[in-house]
Write a protein that holds these residues in place. Sequence first.
Motif, short mmCIF file in Angstrom:
data_model
loop_
_atom_site.label_atom_id
_atom_site.label_comp_id
_atom_site.label_asym_id
_atom_site.label_seq_id
_atom_site.Cartn_x
_atom_site.Cartn_y
_atom_site.Cartn_z
N LYS A 7 4.13 0.23 2.68
CA LYS A 7 3.84 1.34 2.21
C LYS A 7 2.33 1.29 2.00
CE LYS A 7 4.53 3.02 -2.14
NZ LYS A 7 5.15 3.58 -3.56
N THR A 36 9.48 9.25 4.73
CA THR A 36 10.46 8.54 4.43
C THR A 36 11.43 7.68 5.41
OG1 THR A 36 11.90 10.52 4.64
CG2 THR A 36 11.07 10.05 2.52
N GLU A 40 9.13 2.11 3.72
CA GLU A 40 10.17 1.44 2.69
C GLU A 40 9.64 1.92 1.14
OE1 GLU A 40 12.10 -2.48 1.46
OE2 GLU A 40 11.42 -2.51 3.71
N GLY A 41 10.47 2.45 0.45
CA GLY A 41 10.19 2.97 -0.72
C GLY A 41 9.23 3.97 -0.87
N ASN A 43 9.34 7.55 -1.02
CA ASN A 43 9.90 8.72 -1.02
C ASN A 43 9.69 9.75 -2.48
OD1 ASN A 43 11.25 7.19 -3.27
ND2 ASN A 43 13.19 7.61 -2.43
#
Length: 87
Positions: A7, A36, A40-41, A43
Motif C-alpha cells: 500500500k 481493493t 492489501e488492506g 479499503n
Amino acid sequence: MPKKMKKGTFEAMLCRAILNSKRSGCSYKAILNYITGNYEGANNTSALKRALKKGLADEILTRDKKMYYRLSKQGKEKYGSEGGDGK
C-alpha cells in the motif's frame, strides 16, 4: 491469484488505477475496485474520497460530465505513463 502490492499513498494508488485502466478515465467505482483488488488492506473509502478531492484541488486530476476521473497534464508529469510513486 496475483500477489497484492504494498500500500502506498491513496493519491499514487488512484493515479496508478487511472493509468492502468483500458480507457482514458475511470469512474469512482472502477478506481475503488482496482485499489481493493491490487493493494492489501486498502479499503478505506473515506481516504479515497479525500485523495480524489485533493487531486482535483491540486489539478492533478480532472473530472468530466460523466464523472470519469482523468489525469491532467500536471498529473501525467508527476506520475508519468508508468504509474510511478510521484517522487
